[in-house]
Design a protein around this motif. Structure first.
Motif, PDB file in Angstrom:
ATOM      1  N   ASP A   1       0.653  -1.321   0.062  1.00 56.45           N
ATOM      2  CA  ASP A   1       0.067  -0.099   0.061  1.00 56.45           C
ATOM      3  C   ASP A   1       0.882   1.260  -0.029  1.00 56.45           C
ATOM      4  O   ASP A   1       0.504   2.189  -0.714  1.00 56.45           O
ATOM      5  CB  ASP A   1      -0.913   0.172   1.050  1.00 56.45           C
ATOM      6  N   TYR A   2       1.930   1.390   0.904  1.00 55.51           N
ATOM      7  CA  TYR A   2       2.613   2.352   0.893  1.00 55.51           C
ATOM      8  C   TYR A   2       3.652   2.525  -0.488  1.00 55.51           C
ATOM      9  O   TYR A   2       3.762   3.693  -0.935  1.00 55.51           O
ATOM     10  CB  TYR A   2       3.919   2.231   2.091  1.00 55.51           C
TER      11      TYR A   2
ATOM     12  N   GLY B   1       1.089   3.485  -3.121  1.00 55.00           N
ATOM     13  CA  GLY B   1       0.166   4.513  -3.067  1.00 55.00           C
ATOM     14  C   GLY B   1       0.973   6.127  -2.958  1.00 55.00           C
ATOM     15  O   GLY B   1       0.368   6.962  -3.220  1.00 55.00           O
ATOM     16  N   SER B   2       2.080   6.043  -2.554  1.00 53.95           N
ATOM     17  CA  SER B   2       3.115   7.044  -2.576  1.00 53.95           C
ATOM     18  C   SER B   2       3.553   7.855  -3.733  1.00 53.95           C
ATOM     19  O   SER B   2       4.232   8.561  -3.683  1.00 53.95           O
ATOM     20  CB  SER B   2       4.083   6.868  -1.280  1.00 53.95           C
TER      21      SER B   2
ATOM     22  N   PRO C   1      -2.115  14.541  -7.878  1.00 51.01           N
ATOM     23  CA  PRO C   1      -3.389  14.169  -7.482  1.00 51.01           C
ATOM     24  C   PRO C   1      -2.895  14.001  -5.653  1.00 51.01           C
ATOM     25  O   PRO C   1      -3.014  12.931  -5.074  1.00 51.01           O
ATOM     26  CB  PRO C   1      -4.029  13.220  -7.669  1.00 51.01           C
ATOM     27  N   ALA C   2      -2.146  15.125  -5.231  1.00 46.61           N
ATOM     28  CA  ALA C   2      -1.619  14.865  -3.987  1.00 46.61           C
ATOM     29  C   ALA C   2      -1.980  16.088  -3.008  1.00 46.61           C
ATOM     30  O   ALA C   2      -1.805  17.120  -3.693  1.00 46.61           O
ATOM     31  CB  ALA C   2      -0.016  14.495  -3.898  1.00 46.61           C
ATOM     32  N   VAL C   3      -1.846  15.966  -1.660  1.00 48.06           N
ATOM     33  CA  VAL C   3      -1.961  17.189  -0.879  1.00 48.06           C
ATOM     34  C   VAL C   3      -1.066  17.123   0.400  1.00 48.06           C
ATOM     35  O   VAL C   3      -0.616  16.004   0.717  1.00 48.06           O
ATOM     36  CB  VAL C   3      -3.435  17.181  -0.316  1.00 48.06           C
TER      37      VAL C   3
ATOM     38  N   LYS D   1       1.162   6.014   6.545  1.00 46.40           N
ATOM     39  CA  LYS D   1       2.272   5.351   5.477  1.00 46.40           C
ATOM     40  C   LYS D   1       1.192   4.128   4.802  1.00 46.40           C
ATOM     41  O   LYS D   1       1.378   4.265   3.602  1.00 46.40           O
ATOM     42  CB  LYS D   1       3.104   4.442   6.156  1.00 46.40           C
ATOM     43  N   ARG D   2       0.113   3.662   5.345  1.00 47.78           N
ATOM     44  CA  ARG D   2      -0.628   2.798   4.724  1.00 47.78           C
ATOM     45  C   ARG D   2      -1.571   3.402   3.778  1.00 47.78           C
ATOM     46  O   ARG D   2      -2.292   2.732   3.128  1.00 47.78           O
ATOM     47  CB  ARG D   2      -1.314   1.740   5.669  1.00 47.78           C
ATOM     48  N   LEU D   3      -1.671   4.701   3.900  1.00 48.80           N
ATOM     49  CA  LEU D   3      -2.603   5.626   3.097  1.00 48.80           C
ATOM     50  C   LEU D   3      -1.673   6.030   1.795  1.00 48.80           C
ATOM     51  O   LEU D   3      -2.050   6.634   0.926  1.00 48.80           O
ATOM     52  CB  LEU D   3      -3.311   6.551   3.627  1.00 48.80           C
ATOM     53  N   GLY D   4      -0.313   5.461   1.671  1.00 48.38           N
ATOM     54  CA  GLY D   4       0.603   5.793   0.821  1.00 48.38           C
ATOM     55  C   GLY D   4       1.202   7.274   1.017  1.00 48.38           C
ATOM     56  O   GLY D   4       1.700   7.991   0.141  1.00 48.38           O
ATOM     57  N   GLY D   5       1.078   7.591   2.293  1.00 46.70           N
ATOM     58  CA  GLY D   5       1.288   9.025   2.569  1.00 46.70           C
ATOM     59  C   GLY D   5       2.643   9.026   3.605  1.00 46.70           C
ATOM     60  O   GLY D   5       3.257   7.918   3.950  1.00 46.70           O
ATOM     61  N   ASN D   6       3.370  10.073   3.984  1.00 48.00           N
ATOM     62  CA  ASN D   6       4.464  10.540   4.940  1.00 48.00           C
ATOM     63  C   ASN D   6       4.075  11.452   5.568  1.00 48.00           C
ATOM     64  O   ASN D   6       3.252  12.463   5.377  1.00 48.00           O
ATOM     65  CB  ASN D   6       5.483  10.739   4.033  1.00 48.00           C
TER      66      ASN D   6
ATOM     67  N   GLN E   1       1.545  14.197   4.132  1.00 49.22           N
ATOM     68  CA  GLN E   1       1.659  14.280   2.460  1.00 49.22           C
ATOM     69  C   GLN E   1       1.008  12.995   2.278  1.00 49.22           C
ATOM     70  O   GLN E   1       1.536  11.999   2.423  1.00 49.22           O
ATOM     71  CB  GLN E   1       2.904  14.420   1.846  1.00 49.22           C
ATOM     72  N   VAL E   2      -0.107  12.926   1.303  1.00 50.11           N
ATOM     73  CA  VAL E   2      -0.959  12.125   1.018  1.00 50.11           C
ATOM     74  C   VAL E   2      -1.731  12.020  -0.111  1.00 50.11           C
ATOM     75  O   VAL E   2      -1.695  13.133  -0.742  1.00 50.11           O
ATOM     76  CB  VAL E   2      -2.203  11.620   2.064  1.00 50.11           C
ATOM     77  N   PRO E   3      -1.691  10.952  -0.902  1.00 48.98           N
ATOM     78  CA  PRO E   3      -2.597  11.025  -2.247  1.00 48.98           C
ATOM     79  C   PRO E   3      -3.821  11.914  -1.905  1.00 48.98           C
ATOM     80  O   PRO E   3      -4.534  11.700  -0.526  1.00 48.98           O
ATOM     81  CB  PRO E   3      -2.929   9.505  -2.267  1.00 48.98           C
TER      82      PRO E   3
END
Lengths: 453, 441
Positions: free
Chosen positions: A368-369, A372-373, B45-47, B92-97, B112-114
């Motif tokens: 997912d990471y 997704g990132s 498509p990120a914020v 992290k599991r949302l694809g973010g930092n 920072q996430v999608p």
């Protein structure tokens, strides 16, 4: 030896360029060719009036002549010190007055460069970069200044525990190979260099053969081709220099070392041989590395050593993609009284992951990471051009992204367990410590810094 | 000829540049007092989602140094909805930092996430603004982490140790003289109760600013901001006031000799006012670049140093500092490099910098603002720092105009008033040990 720019860029590319194949195209990469046949990748993006370009030549530190270690590094800091009719001050003034950022880096396998300019100054940027690569001056005065500056840097490094740890790691793990040599050279090799050495080096290094170029930003395809042609077309087609091809041998695996150093904390780097980026198990290895120590707070090392015990401020693992010696490493610093316990925990987690692999949940979290990132890597022009150039350096095509991500998504628990066993082996870990770690018994104490005369 | 043309072009560009908006942010304020800022950037498509609290190390009570930063760590230590240690994992599991940082003036948290996960991180961030319930055990383990952090950042590093001493001298009788990370003996005594009182006192919507940068509009953000942050209760906030730093009447020369220093460094530190565009322009013109007089004369022409520059941070809630740094060339005595530097500085205090240097510096500063737009976090960072330091959005947007308007005389006067002012500089020397053979006479 700090990690060089190109390996960071590649790592970046691999962390973020992992999109499910079924997703819509995130980057529209145009593959272009200039009038004289120079190839480039372009991502057009007209949001901000800025253009970024990254490029690479095979070579870099691997081309340092014997007895002149650090010459590629010296070249990287001399290229913006005057070219054509412009001496150092005149060249720097042109860069400054046109707000052009130009930088170069000598990596272990590539010599890389980057330029970032406002759209309105693109002609000036092309002119200056073209001059730097084709007609560098290497005036004695500027050379002397950079030599002094590098001497000051080397002297500071020699007393910095984190630098000593990284230097010892490369020096011992790749003993006998060019990879073991200090990238910035030593005080002795620095004194051996002359501007003529740089002239010869630049002539061999800056050739079209192997050149990779990626551009992102506020520029059209036609303009990008003109931009690239103007900069690179004066370069020779090829040179007859040879860089090492044979894989480096890994030395000192399974050994632990201590360089005694008076400091509140002990700096620790561990590692052993890894797998290459082209390997079919690389996506599984990425997932394993995330779960082990690459995923920040979402990793076992961080959980066990920082979160549960408070033994360190940070610990992480990472895969280095040096072309002839891929490795997996981890690093941290901990109070001298905590260092032995931290190392023991690290070895325990290394063993646990090697034996059982990541859990199904860990695999999903990592996937997912890593997938997704992706979009977070696409938010500035230099991040886009840098990531693309990283992919180019490893020989991937512009369509690589989709194939790659299928494989990342398709890693199963069974496969991950097998690859974890192949990737990780605590018995082979080389352990470098720099400090005064209480109760830690190294196999060997280092009296001098490896690779330094 | 070419340089003259550039100069003319620079003047043509100035009015044009000055009219351009910098970040063009949209703003609103929720009924509970929480400010909301949106900076649109639709490249990907990120914020970036940030919440800035207008509390920092400078707001700590005496004897509790490091509390603001310690508390920042505890914000990751659990609510009923997001158990201890889970916050960053969920992002992290949302694809973010995600991360956070603390300064003298502010504490900020960001993810920072999608784009599609913005609502989730808003829910989590709003939750921990008021619902934190960290156990004593987790607090004390985290205190150990902070102790390791202090060792890693400061005690391992002689330049950082020296910086603490310089700030103590530069800001006597003022909170800026205390390090953000805190003094070790005070960190070791911070209690769970201290952290809970700090939370209750400072963490509330009316002391917070929401900044979202990226692929989003105010129309999209507003309902989410109202839903998650708008429902939180404001609190009565302590009034912030700072004492005047004590005057610096005596010569301050601070020496640190340490075996971990391989190359000596010299710094001249002057206390300076905050928010001076004139000083910013002067500093950039005098020492901001390798073609500036400081580097050109000291490094290129006289070969006394291998590095020389000046640093001025204009954004601050109370005071700032103007710092000159010099790395002497190998083989040059630090005292000789210092004398050469003083001659150069004196020259440009007696005579204004050439007009060309001033206009070049202004152009570089204004261009830098365009490059900031080429990123997700850049604009959010600038606006967050400005708003928590008492500036307005207009101050940020008008900054290029203000810089463009600075005259040679204004820049000169700003520098002269500091250098010839009442407060003496704090001069620091970071030195390697004497070689043994030469040390024994």
């Amino acid at each position: 030896m700090s990690k060089n720019l190109c390996s960071i860029l590649i790592a970046f590319a691999f962390i973020f360029f992992s999109l499910p194949a079924q997703a819509e195209k995130v980057l529209d990469v145009q593959e272009l060719e200039t009038e004289s046949g120079i190839k480039l990748w372009l991502v057009e993006d007209h949001n901000v009036p800025v253009i970024s370009m990254n490029f690479s030549f095979p070579g870099g530190l691997a081309m340092d002549p014997e007895g002149k270690t650090g010459l590629a590094y010296m070249l990287s800091i001399m290229l913006d010190e005057g070219a054509g009719d412009l001496d150092s001050q005149a060249f720097q003034k042109e860069l400054a007055d046109n707000s052009i950022s130009m930088g170069f880096s000598a990596g272990r396998d590539h010599f890389t460069g980057g330029i970032k300019t406002l759209t309105r100054n693109q002609d000036k940027a092309a002119e200056l970069l073209g001059l730097a690569l084709s007609q560098p001056r290497f005036d004695q005065d500027a050379f002397d200044r950079m030599q002094s500056s590098t001497e000051a840097t080397i002297r500071q490094n020699l007393t910095s525990p984190n630098w000593i740890a990284a230097r010892s790691f490369n020096g011992l793990m790749f003993e006998g190979d060019p990879y073991a040599l200090p990238g910035q050279g030593t005080l002795q090799t620095l004194a051996n260099m002359t501007p003529d050495d740089l002239r010869a080096f630049a002539k061999d290094q800056f050739v079209k053969d192997g050149l990779k170029i990626a551009i992102a930003g506020d520029i059209t395809a036609e303009s990008a081709k003109v931009f690239v042609e103007r900069i690179f077309s004066p370069l020779a087609d090829a040179s007859d220099i040879k860089t090492p091809e044979k894989d480096a041998e890994f030395k000192n695996q399974g050994q632990s070392f201590l360089y005694e150093f008076d400091n509140p904390q002990t700096h620790i780097i561990v590692g052993h041989k890894g797998i290459p980026v082209q390997d079919e198990d690389w996506p599984a290895a990425q997932i394993i590395n995330y779960a082990l120590g690459g995923g920040g707070f979402d990793s076992r090392l961080m959980e066990e050593i920082r979160e549960k015990k408070g033994l360190t401020y940070g610990v992480s693992s990472y895969m280095s993609d040096m072309a002839r010696a891929p490795s997996i490493q981890a690093s941290l610093s901990a109070s001298n009284d905590n260092a032995a316990e931290a190392i023991a925990l690290l070895e325990k987690e290394w063993q646990r992951m090697a034996t059982t692999g990541p859990t199904e949940a860990e695999i999903k979290n990592a996937q997912d990471y890593l997938t997704g990132s992706l979009v977070l890597a696409l938010t500035s022009t230099d991040a886009i051009s840098g990531a693309l150039n990283g992919l180019q350096q490893n020989g991937f095509d512009a369509d690589y992204i989709n194939r790659r991500n299928d494989r990342l998504r398709n890693v199963s628990a069974d496969q991950a367990r097998v690859v974890a066993g192949r990737l990780l082996d605590p018995e082979r870990l080389m352990i470098i410590t720099v400090g005064n770690p209480t109760g830690f018994q190294p196999d060997q104490k280092l009296e001098t810094i490896p690779g330094i005369e | 000829m070419l340089s003259r043309l550039c100069l003319i072009l620079a003047f043509i560009f100035l009015p044009f540049m000055a009219d351009a908006e910098v970040f063009n942010p949209k703003t609103m304020t929720l009924p509970n007092g929480m400010r909301v800022v949106v900076i649109e950037n639709h490249r990907a498509p990120a914020v970036a989602h940030m919440v800035w609290y207008d509390v920092g190390a400078a707001n700590e009570e005496a004897g509790k140094s490091g509390l603001a930063h310690f508390f920042e760590h505890l914000m990751f230590k659990g609510t009923d909805k997001t158990p201890a240690g889970e916050f960053s994992k969920m992002v992290k599991r949302l694809g973010g930092n995600d991360n956070a940082f603390t300064s003298q003036d502010y504490t900020a948290y960001f993810q920072q996430v999608p784009k599609q996960h913005l609502e989730t991180v808003m829910m989590m961030e709003a939750d921990r603004m008021v619902n934190l319930n960290t156990s004593d055990e987790n607090i004390l383990t985290e205190r150990d982490v902070i102790i390791e952090e202090r060792k890693e950042r400061t005690d391992n590093n002689p330049a950082s140790i020296l910086r603490e001493e310089v700030n103590s001298a530069l800001f006597a009788n003022h909170p800026y003289g205390v390090p953000v990370i805190g003094w070790m003996n005070e960190i070791e005594n911070l209690s769970p109760q201290d952290t809970r009182e700090f939370y209750k006192r400072w963490y509330a919507p009316n002391n917070a600013i929401l900044i979202v940068s990226g692929d989003i509009t105010m129309n999209e953000l507003k309902p989410l901001a109202e839903k998650y942050y708008g429902v939180l209760e404001p609190v009565a906030l302590p009034k912030i006031s700072y004492p005047e730093p004590a005057p610096i009447k005596t010569d301050h020369r601070i020496f640190l000799t340490d075996p971990r220093v391989g190359t000596p460094t010299l710094q001249y530190n002057y206390r300076a006012p905050k928010n001076s565009e004139a000083l910013q322009v002067w500093a950039e013109a005098f020492g901001g670049h390798t073609t500036s007089p400081l580097y050109k004369e000291l490094v290129v022409d006289q070969k006394q140093a291998v590095q020389a520059g000046v640093y001025y941070n204009s954004v601050s809630e109370s005071h700032s500092a103007l710092t000159f740094y010099i790395v002497p060339a190998p083989g040059v005595e630090i005292g000789d490099a210092e004398k050469a530097f003083e001659v150069i500085l004196k020259k440009y205090i007696e005579t204004p910098l050439p007009a060309e240097d001033i206009s070049r510096a202004k152009q570089r500063l204004m261009d830098a603002a365009i490059f900031e737009r080429d990123s997700l976090m850049g604009p959010a960072m600038i606006i967050g720092r400005a708003l928590t330091s008492g500036y307005t959005i207009d101050d940020v947007e008008n900054w290029p105009d203000d810089v463009a308007a600075i005259t040679v005389e204004q820049a000169h006067d700003a520098a002269v008033s500091i250098m010839n002012g009442y407060d003496k500089p704090v001069i620091s020397y970071l030195l390697p040990p004497e070689p043994e053979a030469e040390g024994e006479e």
